[in-house]
Every structure is written in structure tokens, then in C-alpha cells.
Design a protein around this motif. Sequence first.
Motif, PDB file in Angstrom:
ATOM      1  N   LEU A 252       0.852  -1.187   0.000  1.00  0.00           N
ATOM      2  CA  LEU A 252       0.000   0.000   0.000  1.00  0.00           C
ATOM      3  C   LEU A 252       0.887   1.237   0.000  1.00  0.00           C
ATOM      4  O   LEU A 252       1.057   1.914   1.010  1.00  0.00           O
ATOM      5  N   GLY A 253       1.466   1.507  -1.150  1.00  0.00           N
ATOM      6  CA  GLY A 253       2.276   2.699  -1.314  1.00  0.00           C
ATOM      7  C   GLY A 253       1.518   3.713  -2.133  1.00  0.00           C
ATOM      8  O   GLY A 253       0.303   3.876  -1.995  1.00  0.00           O
ATOM      9  N   THR A 254       2.216   4.412  -3.005  1.00  0.00           N
ATOM     10  CA  THR A 254       1.553   5.345  -3.916  1.00  0.00           C
ATOM     11  C   THR A 254       0.505   4.611  -4.738  1.00  0.00           C
ATOM     12  O   THR A 254      -0.573   5.133  -5.027  1.00  0.00           O
ATOM     13  N   THR A 255       0.835   3.380  -5.121  1.00  0.00           N
ATOM     14  CA  THR A 255      -0.126   2.535  -5.821  1.00  0.00           C
ATOM     15  C   THR A 255      -0.363   1.261  -5.008  1.00  0.00           C
ATOM     16  O   THR A 255       0.244   1.049  -3.970  1.00  0.00           O
ATOM     17  N   LEU A 256      -1.239   0.421  -5.508  1.00  0.00           N
ATOM     18  CA  LEU A 256      -1.618  -0.831  -4.838  1.00  0.00           C
ATOM     19  C   LEU A 256      -1.051  -2.000  -5.627  1.00  0.00           C
ATOM     20  O   LEU A 256      -1.378  -2.188  -6.797  1.00  0.00           O
ATOM     21  N   ALA A 257      -0.169  -2.776  -5.008  1.00  0.00           N
ATOM     22  CA  ALA A 257       0.429  -3.934  -5.683  1.00  0.00           C
ATOM     23  C   ALA A 257       0.164  -5.190  -4.876  1.00  0.00           C
ATOM     24  O   ALA A 257       0.312  -5.186  -3.652  1.00  0.00           O
ATOM     25  N   LEU A 258      -0.228  -6.256  -5.559  1.00  0.00           N
ATOM     26  CA  LEU A 258      -0.536  -7.531  -4.922  1.00  0.00           C
ATOM     27  C   LEU A 258       0.447  -8.595  -5.405  1.00  0.00           C
ATOM     28  O   LEU A 258       0.764  -8.667  -6.588  1.00  0.00           O
ATOM     29  N   LYS A 259       0.900  -9.433  -4.479  1.00  0.00           N
ATOM     30  CA  LYS A 259       1.784 -10.538  -4.823  1.00  0.00           C
ATOM     31  C   LYS A 259       1.441 -11.730  -3.945  1.00  0.00           C
ATOM     32  O   LYS A 259       1.211 -11.584  -2.744  1.00  0.00           O
ATOM     33  N   ILE A 260       1.413 -12.920  -4.542  1.00  0.00           N
ATOM     34  CA  ILE A 260       1.203 -14.145  -3.779  1.00  0.00           C
ATOM     35  C   ILE A 260       2.143 -15.223  -4.302  1.00  0.00           C
ATOM     36  O   ILE A 260       2.372 -15.331  -5.512  1.00  0.00           O
ATOM     37  N   LEU A 261       2.721 -15.992  -3.383  1.00  0.00           N
ATOM     38  CA  LEU A 261       3.660 -17.031  -3.785  1.00  0.00           C
ATOM     39  C   LEU A 261       2.909 -18.215  -4.381  1.00  0.00           C
ATOM     40  O   LEU A 261       1.911 -18.676  -3.833  1.00  0.00           O
ATOM     41  N   SER A 262       3.421 -18.711  -5.500  1.00  0.00           N
ATOM     42  CA  SER A 262       2.793 -19.830  -6.205  1.00  0.00           C
ATOM     43  C   SER A 262       3.879 -20.775  -6.706  1.00  0.00           C
ATOM     44  O   SER A 262       4.937 -20.326  -7.161  1.00  0.00           O
ATOM     45  N   PRO A 263       3.641 -22.084  -6.650  1.00  0.00           N
ATOM     46  CA  PRO A 263       4.620 -23.021  -7.209  1.00  0.00           C
ATOM     47  C   PRO A 263       4.636 -23.005  -8.733  1.00  0.00           C
ATOM     48  O   PRO A 263       5.592 -23.475  -9.351  1.00  0.00           O
ATOM     49  N   ALA A 264       3.569 -22.456  -9.341  1.00  0.00           N
ATOM     50  CA  ALA A 264       3.458 -22.447 -10.798  1.00  0.00           C
ATOM     51  C   ALA A 264       3.257 -21.023 -11.303  1.00  0.00           C
ATOM     52  O   ALA A 264       2.722 -20.156 -10.608  1.00  0.00           O
ATOM     53  N   ARG A 265       3.672 -20.794 -12.511  1.00  0.00           N
ATOM     54  CA  ARG A 265       3.495 -19.496 -13.158  1.00  0.00           C
ATOM     55  C   ARG A 265       2.040 -19.303 -13.557  1.00  0.00           C
ATOM     56  O   ARG A 265       1.397 -20.223 -14.072  1.00  0.00           O
ATOM     57  N   VAL A 266       1.512 -18.098 -13.323  1.00  0.00           N
ATOM     58  CA  VAL A 266       0.149 -17.754 -13.715  1.00  0.00           C
ATOM     59  C   VAL A 266       0.208 -16.418 -14.449  1.00  0.00           C
ATOM     60  O   VAL A 266       0.690 -15.428 -13.904  1.00  0.00           O
ATOM     61  N   ASP A 267      -0.265 -16.386 -15.671  1.00  0.00           N
ATOM     62  CA  ASP A 267      -0.263 -15.161 -16.464  1.00  0.00           C
ATOM     63  C   ASP A 267      -1.619 -14.941 -17.109  1.00  0.00           C
ATOM     64  O   ASP A 267      -2.241 -15.888 -17.613  1.00  0.00           O
ATOM     65  N   ALA A 268      -2.088 -13.713 -17.096  1.00  0.00           N
ATOM     66  CA  ALA A 268      -3.273 -13.305 -17.831  1.00  0.00           C
ATOM     67  C   ALA A 268      -3.036 -11.860 -18.262  1.00  0.00           C
ATOM     68  O   ALA A 268      -3.493 -10.921 -17.612  1.00  0.00           O
ATOM     69  N   PRO A 269      -2.263 -11.660 -19.343  1.00  0.00           N
ATOM     70  CA  PRO A 269      -1.886 -10.312 -19.759  1.00  0.00           C
ATOM     71  C   PRO A 269      -3.074  -9.391 -20.000  1.00  0.00           C
ATOM     72  O   PRO A 269      -2.982  -8.177 -19.786  1.00  0.00           O
ATOM     73  N   GLU A 270      -4.190  -9.990 -20.434  1.00  0.00           N
ATOM     74  CA  GLU A 270      -5.370  -9.156 -20.701  1.00  0.00           C
ATOM     75  C   GLU A 270      -5.913  -8.511 -19.435  1.00  0.00           C
ATOM     76  O   GLU A 270      -6.653  -7.526 -19.500  1.00  0.00           O
TER      77      GLU A 270
END
Length: 424
Positions: A252-270
Motif C-alpha cells: 500500500l504505497g503510492t499505488t496498490l500492488a498484490l503478490k502471492i507465492l505460487s509453485p506455478a506461473r500464472v499469467d493473464a496479460p489481458e
Amino acid sequence: MSDLRLGIDIGTSGIRSAVLAPDGAVLSSARAAHLPQPDPDHIDAEAWWQATCTCLATQATALAEIGRDLREVGRIGVDGTSGTMVLTDADLRPVTRALMYNSTGFEAEATRIAAACPGPHIAKGSNSALARALCLQGEDPDQRAVHLLHQADFIAARLLGRGGISDENNTLKLGFDPETGAWPEWFAETGLRLDLLPQVLPAGARIDQIAPDMAATLGLSPNTVIHAGTTDSIAAFLAAAPLAPGAAVTSLGTTLALKILSPARVDAPELGLYSHKVGDVWLVGGASNTGGGVLASLFSPEELTALSARIDPTRPSDLDYYPLLKPGERFPVNDPALAPRMTPRPEDDAVFLHGLLDSIARIEAQGYAAIAAHGGPQPTQLYTAGGGAQNPVWTQIRARCLGLEIRDAGDCEASVGIARLIGT
């Protein structure tokens, strides 16, 4: 020389540093504001370097107060805001302005990318890092540029005395694939000068020793080793949470960034959803343009404290906002034209703030739900980094909206996280 580690965090509004002992304990910290920028659309990257030097001078004083010395630092790592970049010449002098991670409006460049890219990709869109790179290249018609440097790369290059090196985390949004270890084959079709692209190393990897003249100037040992960096949100995660399944960090800085640890890569560029590689695991997440910057534009720190005290965090707000400083959103809605929504504004500022805090918390919940919907894990341990973590009322609102206990992250400065990364 002992094995002290120095982490430098180049943020949106300031620079912080931390020195860690071999056992990971924080020995000292320092900060420095960026030099004034007359125009946000014409940022001088030299201001990052000048403020870094100021911060390191303050850090040297802080170490001296506990009987230690900057020459005891054996390793240095730098993190910076993701997607912020500049073009420099061979001597690391900027030949263009710098463009920040939240710069938008590069429609012409986005059209060129879309014509070259065969499908969904993190590098597509008018707010993408690749679009910014193409824009900067267009501002260098005489091709004086030799290096495309992200914010963290620029500082590391100054310390090394040479450029051309980046890391898997900072280059991800530019288009580098950390699984294949390669840039997309279609990059040349966009018109990008491929010779500007850096060599990419794993985040935290050893690069080389500091340049001797730079060591002398800054009061560091000539044996100090510079390591590949990472992004600010990844560094914040490493400072705040363990590398354990289901561990999640909201910055929770100037913007809002979320991160969660995962054993596998997850991507959804859209959706603006992507994964950074850290060792053998992935940190899945996205970054929204909402966050503390909106609150800071409306209220002073004193007003935020006083108004928060008048809010009942157990009661949901009736107001439905999408707080943004300007049009454009990255995640969980990927829409460069999304308009801010902060009306109607009640006469009571405490009611207004309640609506803002609730709305940002709902966006946070939507973000984690989007990750789970695309095959990522659900948070089981949620930590918070950034200035917003200091507001207990907001923490209670977020716990209600997310249905999770919000854990104390302890030393959650990104400068601590990058220092931890280079110690592994």
C-alpha cells in the motif's frame, strides 16, 4: 570487510536504504527524497542518482552512530519501480527523459506492438513498458543511446561504471520471458533497437565488483559486489513475508500492488496479471493505479489520521468509488482509459474517506479473486507493506473486505527485501 548487505530502494517519491547484518538483522536505515522535478512528464534520471548519493551519505552517518562503517558493506542490491526507464549513452548519461511506470498515452507505439505481437502479451497496450521504450527511442533520433535501463538498472550501472545488465523481474513487463530466457522473436518487427536491450540475470545474482572510483567517492570498499536487482513490489514481498505457499503481500504505497507465492506461473496479460520468478518459485500478482497516492492528493497525513479515527471499520461504506489520480488502470481491470470515480463527495470528509478506503480494499479483494480465478492460490497468510500499513482503521477495513487476518509484516521496507535477496 564483513558481509554486511546494503539494499537500496528507488521508490516513486523517495529513496530508502537499509544495511543488514549476516544474520539478517537490520543494523541501520536511511532515506532521501527525490530532487524536485519541475514537470512529471520530463523527469531527469540524474535526480535518482543524486538522491541515492544523498541517501548513502545519510546511511554512512547512521552506521557510524553504531560504530560501523560503510566500507564494511560486502554486497549491494537495488530495486526500483517496475517499468520505469531511461535511455543513456555509453557513459551512462541520460539522452532522453525518464518515463515512470504509470506513464500512459502511447497509442501509436501500442499500435506498432499490436501489429507485431500475435496474441495476448504483457508488453501490449498503451501503458506497457515496451510502449514506453519505443517512445523513448523516438526521442533519440540521432541514436546516441547505447543502453535501455530500468530505474534499478540505472543506479546499479552507476555503481558498476557500466550498463547493459538487468534482471528477470524488471525486464518482465518489457517482454523478457524468464522461463525461456529470451526476448520475443517479434520484437524486431516493432522497430525497437534490439542492441539497446540488456543482458538479463536472475534477480539477486552477482554481477561484478563496484567501480573503484565509485567506491572511493561513496566511501565503500573496492571489493563490494553489486548484484542484479528486482522491482520494488518484489522487494517489499521479500521484506514482509516468508517464501511459503499461500503467503501474500499487499503493498500500500503510492499505488496498490498484490503478490502471492505460487509453485506455478500464472499469467493473464489481458488483466494485467503476471508472474515474477524468484529462485524456484513464482510471485503472481498485479499492480493497480489506485492506492495511497490518491489519498495523499486529497488529505494531509494529519487529516488522514484524524479522519480515520472517526470511521467505524466494521461498517461497510455505502459509497462505490474507483479512486484514481488520472484515467487509466492496470489491474484487476486493464483499461488505459478507465476514468476515476470519486463522486458523489459527501460533505463530511470522514464519510468520504471511509468510502475511499472501502473502495480500495474492494479493489484489493477483486485482485486476489482474479488471481485465484486464473489458477493461482488463495491467500492464507496476508501481510502488508507500504505507508498504508500504518493506518489501523484501514487494516480493519481490509480484513473485513478480504475475510482474512492482516498480519504484521515487521521490517517491510523494500530496501530490507532487496538486501535479503542478495544474501541468499
